[in-house]
Design a protein around this motif. Structure first.
Motif, PDB file in Angstrom:
ATOM      1  N   PHE A 187       0.245  -1.045  -0.399  1.00  0.00           N
ATOM      2  CA  PHE A 187       0.275   0.177  -0.339  1.00  0.00           C
ATOM      3  C   PHE A 187       1.152   1.063  -0.192  1.00  0.00           C
ATOM      4  N   GLU A 188       0.276   2.348  -0.950  1.00  0.00           N
ATOM      5  CA  GLU A 188       0.772   3.692  -0.856  1.00  0.00           C
ATOM      6  C   GLU A 188       0.227   4.339   0.375  1.00  0.00           C
ATOM      7  N   VAL A 189       1.666   5.213   1.315  1.00  0.00           N
ATOM      8  CA  VAL A 189       1.453   5.653   2.528  1.00  0.00           C
ATOM      9  C   VAL A 189       1.995   7.171   2.516  1.00  0.00           C
ATOM     10  N   ASN A 190       0.762   7.723   2.664  1.00  0.00           N
ATOM     11  CA  ASN A 190       1.838   9.081   3.558  1.00  0.00           C
ATOM     12  C   ASN A 190       2.126   9.203   5.152  1.00  0.00           C
ATOM     13  N   ASN A 191       1.186   8.741   5.854  1.00  0.00           N
ATOM     14  CA  ASN A 191       1.157   8.887   6.981  1.00  0.00           C
ATOM     15  C   ASN A 191       1.118   8.247   8.422  1.00  0.00           C
ATOM     16  N   ALA A 192       1.404   8.120   9.100  1.00  0.00           N
ATOM     17  CA  ALA A 192       0.825   6.712  10.313  1.00  0.00           C
ATOM     18  C   ALA A 192      -0.737   6.891  10.364  1.00  0.00           C
ATOM     19  N   HIS A 193      -1.874   7.590   9.621  1.00  0.00           N
ATOM     20  CA  HIS A 193      -3.300   7.156   9.839  1.00  0.00           C
ATOM     21  C   HIS A 193      -3.810   5.915   9.000  1.00  0.00           C
ATOM     22  N   ASP A 194      -2.810   6.967   7.533  1.00  0.00           N
ATOM     23  CA  ASP A 194      -3.000   5.324   6.316  1.00  0.00           C
ATOM     24  C   ASP A 194      -2.377   3.958   6.724  1.00  0.00           C
ATOM     25  N   ILE A 195      -1.657   3.669   7.239  1.00  0.00           N
ATOM     26  CA  ILE A 195      -0.725   3.012   7.913  1.00  0.00           C
ATOM     27  C   ILE A 195      -1.971   2.538   9.013  1.00  0.00           C
ATOM     28  N   LEU A 196      -1.895   2.853  10.290  1.00  0.00           N
ATOM     29  CA  LEU A 196      -3.394   1.875  10.681  1.00  0.00           C
ATOM     30  C   LEU A 196      -4.603   2.001  10.440  1.00  0.00           C
ATOM     31  N   TYR A 197      -5.124   2.103   9.160  1.00  0.00           N
ATOM     32  CA  TYR A 197      -6.241   2.378   8.340  1.00  0.00           C
ATOM     33  C   TYR A 197      -5.705   0.714   7.589  1.00  0.00           C
ATOM     34  N   PHE A 198      -4.828   0.671   7.179  1.00  0.00           N
ATOM     35  CA  PHE A 198      -4.626  -0.575   6.202  1.00  0.00           C
ATOM     36  C   PHE A 198      -4.461  -1.136   6.780  1.00  0.00           C
ATOM     37  N   LEU A 199      -3.642  -1.611   8.215  1.00  0.00           N
ATOM     38  CA  LEU A 199      -3.498  -3.288   9.062  1.00  0.00           C
ATOM     39  C   LEU A 199      -4.489  -3.616   9.884  1.00  0.00           C
ATOM     40  N   LEU A 200      -5.418  -2.875  10.012  1.00  0.00           N
ATOM     41  CA  LEU A 200      -6.476  -2.589  10.933  1.00  0.00           C
ATOM     42  C   LEU A 200      -7.558  -3.631   9.564  1.00  0.00           C
ATOM     43  N   TYR A 201      -7.836  -2.764   8.561  1.00  0.00           N
ATOM     44  CA  TYR A 201      -8.066  -3.295   7.418  1.00  0.00           C
ATOM     45  C   TYR A 201      -7.675  -4.578   6.548  1.00  0.00           C
ATOM     46  N   VAL A 202      -6.551  -5.298   6.893  1.00  0.00           N
ATOM     47  CA  VAL A 202      -5.911  -6.400   6.102  1.00  0.00           C
ATOM     48  C   VAL A 202      -6.313  -7.208   7.464  1.00  0.00           C
ATOM     49  N   TRP A 203      -6.175  -6.751   8.770  1.00  0.00           N
ATOM     50  CA  TRP A 203      -6.412  -7.472  10.280  1.00  0.00           C
ATOM     51  C   TRP A 203      -8.345  -8.231  10.344  1.00  0.00           C
ATOM     52  N   LYS A 204      -8.769  -6.926  10.245  1.00  0.00           N
ATOM     53  CA  LYS A 204     -10.700  -7.672   9.097  1.00  0.00           C
ATOM     54  C   LYS A 204     -10.472  -8.332   8.290  1.00  0.00           C
ATOM     55  N   GLN A 205     -10.072  -8.425   6.923  1.00  0.00           N
ATOM     56  CA  GLN A 205     -10.171  -8.490   6.192  1.00  0.00           C
ATOM     57  C   GLN A 205     -10.147 -10.465   6.412  1.00  0.00           C
ATOM     58  N   LEU A 206      -8.394 -10.898   7.140  1.00  0.00           N
ATOM     59  CA  LEU A 206      -8.574 -11.779   7.732  1.00  0.00           C
ATOM     60  C   LEU A 206      -9.468 -13.059   8.888  1.00  0.00           C
ATOM     61  N   MET A 207      -9.729 -12.446   9.199  1.00  0.00           N
ATOM     62  CA  MET A 207     -10.432 -12.532  10.336  1.00  0.00           C
ATOM     63  C   MET A 207      -9.722 -12.877  11.205  1.00  0.00           C
ATOM     64  N   LEU A 208      -8.945 -12.637  11.826  1.00  0.00           N
ATOM     65  CA  LEU A 208      -8.034 -12.922  12.729  1.00  0.00           C
ATOM     66  C   LEU A 208      -8.422 -12.164  14.444  1.00  0.00           C
ATOM     67  N   GLN A 209      -7.801 -12.624  15.042  1.00  0.00           N
ATOM     68  CA  GLN A 209      -8.542 -12.403  15.961  1.00  0.00           C
ATOM     69  C   GLN A 209      -7.715 -11.809  17.475  1.00  0.00           C
ATOM     70  N   PRO A 210      -8.228 -10.134  18.132  1.00  0.00           N
ATOM     71  CA  PRO A 210      -7.767  -9.357  18.887  1.00  0.00           C
ATOM     72  C   PRO A 210      -6.751  -9.825  19.256  1.00  0.00           C
ATOM     73  N   GLU A 211      -7.974 -10.011  20.634  1.00  0.00           N
ATOM     74  CA  GLU A 211      -7.276 -10.718  21.881  1.00  0.00           C
ATOM     75  C   GLU A 211      -5.996 -12.429  22.026  1.00  0.00           C
ATOM     76  N   HIS A 212      -5.556 -12.674  20.645  1.00  0.00           N
ATOM     77  CA  HIS A 212      -5.084 -13.662  20.715  1.00  0.00           C
ATOM     78  C   HIS A 212      -3.951 -14.075  19.562  1.00  0.00           C
ATOM     79  N   ASP A 213      -4.334 -13.193  18.543  1.00  0.00           N
ATOM     80  CA  ASP A 213      -3.282 -13.175  17.322  1.00  0.00           C
ATOM     81  C   ASP A 213      -1.942 -12.471  17.832  1.00  0.00           C
TER      82      ASP A 213
END
Length: 270
Positions: A187-213
């Motif tokens: 992903f092309e990112v310009n700031n920390a907000h972009d990084i936060l968005y894409f990481l959480l987007y992929v995390w949700k897409q992969l259905m990873l567990q926030p309390e375990h993974d």
């Protein structure tokens, strides 16, 4: 610019990014300076091929002293499963996936341990500059050593792991399952907000567990403290990889300004 090579059997790595160019070398073990790293100041009004040509003019690169030349290309990559890879098709596939590369050379690397092939493009003039100076240079995707190293890291523990590597306004996000990629994208990112968005987007897409993974980040992150705090609002296990500890204090990890992909290549090999 001078690159020390008073010893024979020197290994040279040329790293080419979107707006960056650098040289690294590993001298024999008996050398007083086993690892050197020298960024080149890229002139914005010139093509990367012209910049590399100018860099070669000012560098002390005696081919008789160099036993191995690798060109590390930090470029967009098309991932193809090994079982679906057909060499005659790669040019058409890459140019379809990444329009605007009609005049570029299309190359590929095989990653047998990950059952994948990386297909990437390189400006033909830029490749010609390298070929004119070194007859047997090997062209490698910059992410390859990172993928291979962190793939091995994925075997530690039972938790699923998502990785993010940031440099030059690019964020690579990837995860592994058994002996292949589960997810891999840039992903092309310009700031920390972009990084936060894409990481959480992929995390949700992969259905990873926030309390375990687990989420593991590497690179010179912008607004690192803010970013880590925000990620930990949603995920319990967020870690920043320390290159020195990760690569067991290898000499390359002590070189200021060296990207993690280059550290990994020099330490672990391709």
């Amino acid at each position: 610019m001078e690159i020390e090579q008073n010893q024979r059997n020197l290994r040279l790595v040329i790293r080419i990014g979107k707006h960056s160019l650098s040289f690294a070398s590993i001298a024999p073990a008996l050398s007083s300076a086993p690892v050197t790293f020298q960024p080149y100041v890229v002139k914005s009004g010139m093509s990367m091929a012209a910049n590399l040509r100018e860099a070669f003019k000012g560098a002390d690169l005696r081919s008789q002293d160099i036993c191995k030349v690798q060109v590390l290309m930090d470029v967009p990559v098309l991932m193809v499963p090994v079982e679906q890879f057909q060499e005659p098709d790669i040019v058409e596939l890459y140019r379809y996936a990444f329009p605007g590369h009609d005049q570029d050379a299309v190359l590929y690397n095989v990653l047998p341990d990950l059952n994948a092939v990386t297909v990437f493009a390189m400006n033909k003039d830029l490749k010609l500059v390298v070929d004119d100076n070194f007859s047997d240079a090997k062209f490698i995707v910059a992410m390859s050593p990172v993928w291979r190293h962190l793939y091995q890291r994925s075997f530690t523990g039972a938790r699923n792991k998502l990785y993010g590597y940031f440099r030059e306004r690019r964020l690579d996000v990837f995860s592994f399952q058994q002996n292949r990629f589960k997810f891999c994208n840039q992903f092309e990112v310009n700031n920390a907000h972009d990084i936060l968005y894409f990481l959480l987007y992929v995390w949700k897409q992969l259905m990873l567990q926030p309390e375990h993974d687990e989420l593991h980040l590497v690179g010179d992150l912008p607004e690192q403290e803010w970013l880590m705090d925000e990620l930990r609002r949603y995920l319990q296990k967020v870690y920043k990889i320390n290159p020195s500890a990760e690569l067991h204090q290898a000499p390359a990890t002590g070189v200021k300004g060296m990207p993690f992909d280059l550290m990994t290549l020099l330490t672990k090999g391709r």
